[in-house]
Scaffold this motif. Structure first.
Motif, short mmCIF file in Angstrom:
data_model
loop_
_atom_site.label_atom_id
_atom_site.label_comp_id
_atom_site.label_asym_id
_atom_site.label_seq_id
_atom_site.Cartn_x
_atom_site.Cartn_y
_atom_site.Cartn_z
N ASP A 1 0.71 -1.28 -0.06
CA ASP A 1 0.00 -0.08 0.05
C ASP A 1 0.77 1.38 0.03
OD1 ASP A 1 -2.48 -1.49 -0.08
OD2 ASP A 1 -2.93 -0.75 1.85
N GLY A 2 2.10 1.25 0.51
CA GLY A 2 3.00 2.32 0.37
C GLY A 2 4.05 2.40 -0.31
N ALA A 3 4.20 1.40 -1.37
CA ALA A 3 5.15 1.02 -2.40
C ALA A 3 4.81 1.73 -3.67
CB ALA A 3 5.47 -0.55 -2.47
N ALA A 4 6.01 1.80 -4.46
CA ALA A 4 5.78 2.24 -5.93
C ALA A 4 6.77 1.76 -6.62
CB ALA A 4 5.91 3.86 -5.90
N GLY A 5 7.06 2.13 -7.92
CA GLY A 5 7.90 1.52 -9.02
C GLY A 5 8.43 0.29 -8.85
N LYS A 6 9.56 0.16 -9.08
CA LYS A 6 10.09 -1.40 -9.13
C LYS A 6 9.75 -2.17 -7.67
CE LYS A 6 14.14 -4.04 -10.72
NZ LYS A 6 15.43 -3.78 -11.26
N THR A 7 9.86 -1.62 -6.67
CA THR A 7 9.47 -2.12 -5.50
C THR A 7 8.07 -3.02 -5.49
OG1 THR A 7 10.89 -0.67 -4.37
CG2 THR A 7 9.16 -1.84 -3.17
N GLU A 8 7.20 -2.07 -5.77
CA GLU A 8 5.47 -2.37 -5.86
C GLU A 8 5.75 -3.68 -7.03
OE1 GLU A 8 1.24 -0.69 -6.87
OE2 GLU A 8 3.20 0.54 -7.70
N GLN A 9 6.18 -3.30 -8.05
CA GLN A 9 6.18 -4.65 -9.19
C GLN A 9 6.91 -5.94 -8.80
OE1 GLN A 9 8.38 -2.95 -12.54
NE2 GLN A 9 6.88 -1.08 -12.55
N GLN A 10 7.95 -5.86 -7.84
CA GLN A 10 8.59 -7.12 -7.57
C GLN A 10 7.84 -7.73 -6.50
OE1 GLN A 10 12.47 -6.48 -6.31
NE2 GLN A 10 13.32 -6.27 -8.18
N ILE A 11 7.09 -6.88 -5.47
CA ILE A 11 6.32 -7.56 -4.52
C ILE A 11 4.97 -8.35 -5.11
CG2 ILE A 11 4.50 -6.87 -2.62
CD1 ILE A 11 6.53 -4.69 -1.85
N LYS A 12 4.41 -7.49 -6.19
CA LYS A 12 3.18 -8.21 -7.06
C LYS A 12 3.66 -9.46 -7.62
CE LYS A 12 0.35 -4.05 -7.42
NZ LYS A 12 -0.40 -3.11 -8.48
N LYS A 13 4.67 -9.46 -8.32
CA LYS A 13 5.22 -10.48 -8.90
C LYS A 13 5.59 -11.64 -8.29
CE LYS A 13 8.33 -11.83 -12.84
NZ LYS A 13 9.16 -11.50 -13.76
N VAL A 14 6.05 -11.56 -7.26
CA VAL A 14 6.77 -12.61 -6.25
C VAL A 14 5.48 -13.37 -5.61
CG1 VAL A 14 8.20 -13.53 -4.30
CG2 VAL A 14 9.03 -11.91 -6.24
N LEU A 15 4.46 -12.38 -5.10
CA LEU A 15 3.50 -12.92 -4.22
C LEU A 15 2.45 -13.25 -5.24
CD1 LEU A 15 3.14 -10.46 -1.48
CD2 LEU A 15 4.40 -12.61 -1.53
N ASN A 16 2.53 -13.29 -6.76
CA ASN A 16 1.64 -13.82 -7.72
C ASN A 16 0.31 -12.98 -7.66
OD1 ASN A 16 3.36 -16.47 -6.85
ND2 ASN A 16 2.93 -16.33 -9.20
N LEU A 17 0.65 -11.54 -7.35
CA LEU A 17 -0.62 -10.74 -7.28
C LEU A 17 -0.75 -9.90 -8.74
CD1 LEU A 17 0.13 -9.44 -3.58
CD2 LEU A 17 -1.85 -11.01 -4.35
N ASP A 18 0.39 -10.03 -9.52
CA ASP A 18 0.45 -9.09 -10.62
C ASP A 18 -0.85 -9.10 -11.65
OD1 ASP A 18 1.67 -11.63 -10.84
OD2 ASP A 18 2.95 -10.85 -12.47
N LYS A 19 -1.57 -10.41 -11.62
CA LYS A 19 -2.46 -10.64 -12.44
C LYS A 19 -3.77 -10.28 -12.02
CE LYS A 19 -0.09 -14.35 -14.80
NZ LYS A 19 1.00 -14.58 -14.22
N ILE A 20 -3.82 -10.00 -10.87
CA ILE A 20 -5.23 -9.42 -10.20
C ILE A 20 -5.49 -8.00 -10.46
CG2 ILE A 20 -6.42 -8.86 -8.02
CD1 ILE A 20 -4.83 -11.04 -6.75
N ASN A 21 -4.87 -7.06 -10.32
CA ASN A 21 -5.35 -5.96 -11.04
C ASN A 21 -4.03 -5.04 -10.66
OD1 ASN A 21 -6.62 -3.17 -10.82
ND2 ASN A 21 -8.31 -4.59 -10.98
#
Length: 388
Positions: free
Chosen positions: A44-64
């Motif tokens: 919720d407080g992340a942006a940029g590459k940090t946000e992208q990596q968290i989403k990708k590793v947690l497999n959240l990048d396909k949600i929204n």
């Protein structure tokens, strides 16, 4: 079915593969949902590459693409278990979530961030003086102990230093009764074949002639059975055949295939189902494991967390730990987990059907309503530490 369902399966299986590749004879217990929840709080407080990596590793990048939508999904899961039992009704099981945000007194939070944590994660949020490190350790550990019914009594061992800005902690506590309990009269000392080639005599619980969701896939060399708790939560057990082994099964199992296998289970009369009675404790240094899975930026000085605090000082996650414990016995199961992040500034069959878990196996505790995996693990070796 929650959109978090597939994410919890994907991430959990990838995590298990990573641990298994390092030591295939290790007992493993983790909570995919606890990791996802804890890291979504910093997402919720992340942006940029940090946000992208968290989403990708947690497999959240396909949600929204929007983090707030992911927060809403977690809120829905947590909120569905916050409804108290009506007068005179029996509580089917206990599933409690706890989230804590504790910040140094000098940290000034962005109001929108704190409000999101309180609204979507039902988090406790407050400031403390981190100069008294011993007091902080006691407070955090006490909070964890209270939220896990004293099953996990500590998550922090080291006191914070002057660069530590805040702690984010998540806990999940589950206590459930089997829909069909195991009779203690049938519990016997039997042989369990450990993955290291040794054998041990341990207490094994047995159900006779029960109709359970089950599938035997000879082509995959595995059996799967579902043991329901009272309510809408189940334990799923995956047992390799005698010609297979657990590491080989995990290495060749993909998340979509796992979901398909669980969906293929059908009500089947099992003549004999035998599983060990056991206790398993585990802990993971997530700040070491997650970077090996591709989440590197959140743990580096150039991490991007612009939406957490005011000011321009860099923030990153310096330490992240998960501790989990599970007890499986005749009446049911007790399982609890705590995940902590320390952010720093500085920067019917014609044949006899049996399921006898006398060798290493995988297991999940699954919320059937949302499809989310609350806990998962593997029991590879039974020692006196696992005895109940």
């Amino acid at each position: 079915m929650s959109q978090l369902s597939q994410s919890s399966i994907d991430f959990g299986l990838n995590f298990l593969k990573r641990i298994s590749s390092q030591c295939d004879s290790k007992n493993v217990l983790l909570s995919p949902l606890s990791v996802i929840t804890a890291y979504c709080m910093v997402l919720d407080g992340a942006a940029g590459k940090t946000e992208q990596q968290i989403k990708k590793v947690l497999n959240l990048d396909k949600i929204n693409d929007q983090s707030e939508d992911i927060s809403q999904l977690i809120k829905q899961v947590i909120e569905s278990y916050r409804i108290p039992a009506t007068a005179g009704s029996r509580q089917k099981f206990i599933l409690n979530f706890g989230n804590l945000l504790m910040a140094n007194k000098d940290e000034k939070f962005q109001e929108a961030y704190v409000q999101s944590l309180k609204t979507n994660y039902f988090a406790d949020a407050f400031n403390e003086d981190f100069t008294d490190g011993r007091k902080i350790v006691e407070k955090v550990n006490s909070w964890v102990s209270n939220n896990t019914e004293k099953k996990i009594t500590s998550i922090l061992n080291e006191a914070p230093d002057s660069l530590d800005g805040l702690f984010l902690v998540n806990t999940i506590y589950f206590e459930g009764e089997w829909l069909k309990s195991f009779s203690k009269k049938r519990t016997r000392n039997k042989i369990f074949n450990n993955s290291d080639g040794t054998t041990v005599k341990t207490k094994m619980m047995t159900l006779i002639d029960e109709r359970l969701n089950y599938v035997d896939r000879l082509d995959k060399q595995l059996k799967i059975v579902e043991l329901p708790y009272v309510g809408n939560i189940s334990m799923i057990l995956i047992l390799p055949t005698e010609d297979n082994n657990l590491k080989n099964l995990i290495d060749n199992l993909h998340s979509t295939e796992l979901s398909s296998l669980m969906d293929s289970m059908k009500k089947t009369r099992l003549n004999n189902l035998t599983i060990p009675k056991f206790k398993l404790e585990d802990d993971h240094e997530l700040h070491k494991i997650l970077p090996s899975m591709g989440m590197t930026r959140p743990f580096q000085m150039n991490a991007e967390f612009p939406k957490i605090t005011e000011g321009s000082l860099p923030s990153y996650i310096s330490q992240s730990i998960q501790k989990a414990v599970i007890e499986v016995f005749e009446e049911g199961t007790i399982a609890s987990v705590s995940t902590a992040l320390r952010r720093s500034t500085g920067g019917v069959s014609p044949k006899r059907i049996t399921f006898i878990a006398d060798r290493p196996f995988m297991f999940f505790i699954r919320d059937n309503k949302s499809g989310v995996n609350l806990f998962m693990g593997q029991l590879s070796n039974i020692t006196r530490e696992q005895f109940l």
